[in-house]
Write an enzyme that holds these catalytic residues in place. Structure first.
Site: not given
Length: 365
Positions: A180-181, A207, A301, A304
């Site tokens: 993600s991030t 993401h 973050m 998930d």
């Protein structure tokens, strides 16, 4: 108080963004109309985090970002249009050191901005926690400059798997990667290091909005030994291919008459992030012997994928979590480690080697 610098050439956008973050009550905010003003405020205001519009007159967002990362590195969140040009510029910004990005509203800004409020707040607060390492970013900038000159450093072609990859003794397997991030930059380190003859396919859930994943896959394809494609339709899972889940949807493993496929499916509300790492791993567990699965959870973050990859390990699969020392945000991999679901914890630049070693060992048994 969180010191936030908002740089955007649109007076309306500056006003709307300022209103959102002032409403939170713990942001000290300064505004810039272009890259030149933003650089001056970075020096005088010393913000904890910067939101930076990609398209600005004079010094644009990319030029400003490059100067920030050289002069005074700090978390930067890019604000980009949903156009193809905007997607390419945003991915370039990630290479230059931006930790995340936000897609501008496609319709009437004043109407759409409220819908975006939770995402804006989450991404900016998450960016404050991000770790920016100047030495790592310097290496990325140098590599980016080489690419711009047409000089791309590719991994050494490997024949370590020999001809065994197509032999009957090598059972099919699958590598599952969730990020993600900070993920695009991490994937840009891991995926090009995977050897050309890797006998297992790789599915990636990063993401990201749908308008960006196609450009992201094409960018990776230019820099990887393996073929990289966006999962825009059902695709047969084949060795030597990396499948990037389409944004704003989920990617799952499905069984068809011709074999196992990576398939895009509509996002479900019970999975809060998309493409969902959790849903991807769960679908793989339904179709593969767990001992033939490897899960990799990297920077991002939230949590998930942590539960599903923990289950994968409990059922005999293998997992790798990115080490806190290199993760931009040690949320997702940290949760995997805390739940006891990580076989290995590795810095991002060692993950590809660990994957290759595991599969090479598998090929000779």
């Amino acid at each position: 108080m969180i010191k936030l610098l908002i740089a955007d050439d649109s007076a309306l956008m500056r006003k709307l963004l300022e209103g959102i973050f002032r409403g939170e009550g713990d942001f000290d905010i300064q505004l810039a109309r272009n890259g030149t003003e933003a650089l001056e405020l970075v020096r005088s205001f010393d913000p904890h985090v910067v939101t930076l519009d990609v398209q600005m007159p004079g010094m644009d967002g990319l030029s400003c970002l490059s100067q920030i990362m050289i002069q005074a590195p700090r978390p930067v969140v890019m604000i980009s249009s949903l156009t193809a040009q905007g997607a390419d510029a945003t991915l370039e910004a990630i290479e230059l050191g931006a930790v995340d990005f936000i897609a501008k509203p496609a319709g009437t800004v004043s109407l759409e901005i409220d819908r975006m409020r939770p995402v804006l707040i989450e991404k900016v607060r998450g960016a404050v926690q991000a770790k920016i390492r100047p030495t790592l970013r310097l290496k990325e900038r140098i590599r980016h400059q080489f690419r711009g000159a047409g000089i791309v450093s590719r991994p050494i072609r490997s024949d370590r798997y020999g001809t065994r990859k197509t032999g009957p003794q090598l059972k099919p397997g699958l590598i599952l990667v969730g990020t993600s991030t900070g993920g695009p930059a991490a994937l840009d380190i891991v995926l090009p290091r995977l050897p050309q003859q890797l006998p297992w396919p790789v599915i990636v859930a990063q993401h990201m909005p749908a308008n960006f994943t196609g450009a992201f896959a094409r960018r990776l394809d230019r820099n990887c030994e393996l073929k990289v494609v966006e999962v825009s339709r059902p695709m047969l899972l084949e060795p030597g291919t990396i499948y990037i889940g389409r944004g704003d949807a989920d990617v799952v493993v499905s069984s068809r008459q011709s074999g196992l496929h990576a398939m895009p499916v509509p996002a479900r509300r019970d999975y809060p992030w998309h493409p969902s790492v959790e849903r991807m791993v769960q679908s793989a567990l339904e179709h593969y012997d767990p001992t033939r699965l490897i899960g990799v959870l990297m920077t991002g973050m939230g949590n998930d994928g942590a539960a599903a990859m923990t289950e994968l390990r409990q059922r005999g699969g293998r997992t790798i979590a990115e080490a806190e020392s290199t993760a931009v945000v040690w949320g997702m991999p940290g949760e995997l480690v805390k739940s006891g679901g990580a076989d290995l914890v590795r810095p991002v630049d060692e993950i590809a080697a660990s994957l290759a070693e595991w599969i090479a060992a598998d090929a000779v048994h």
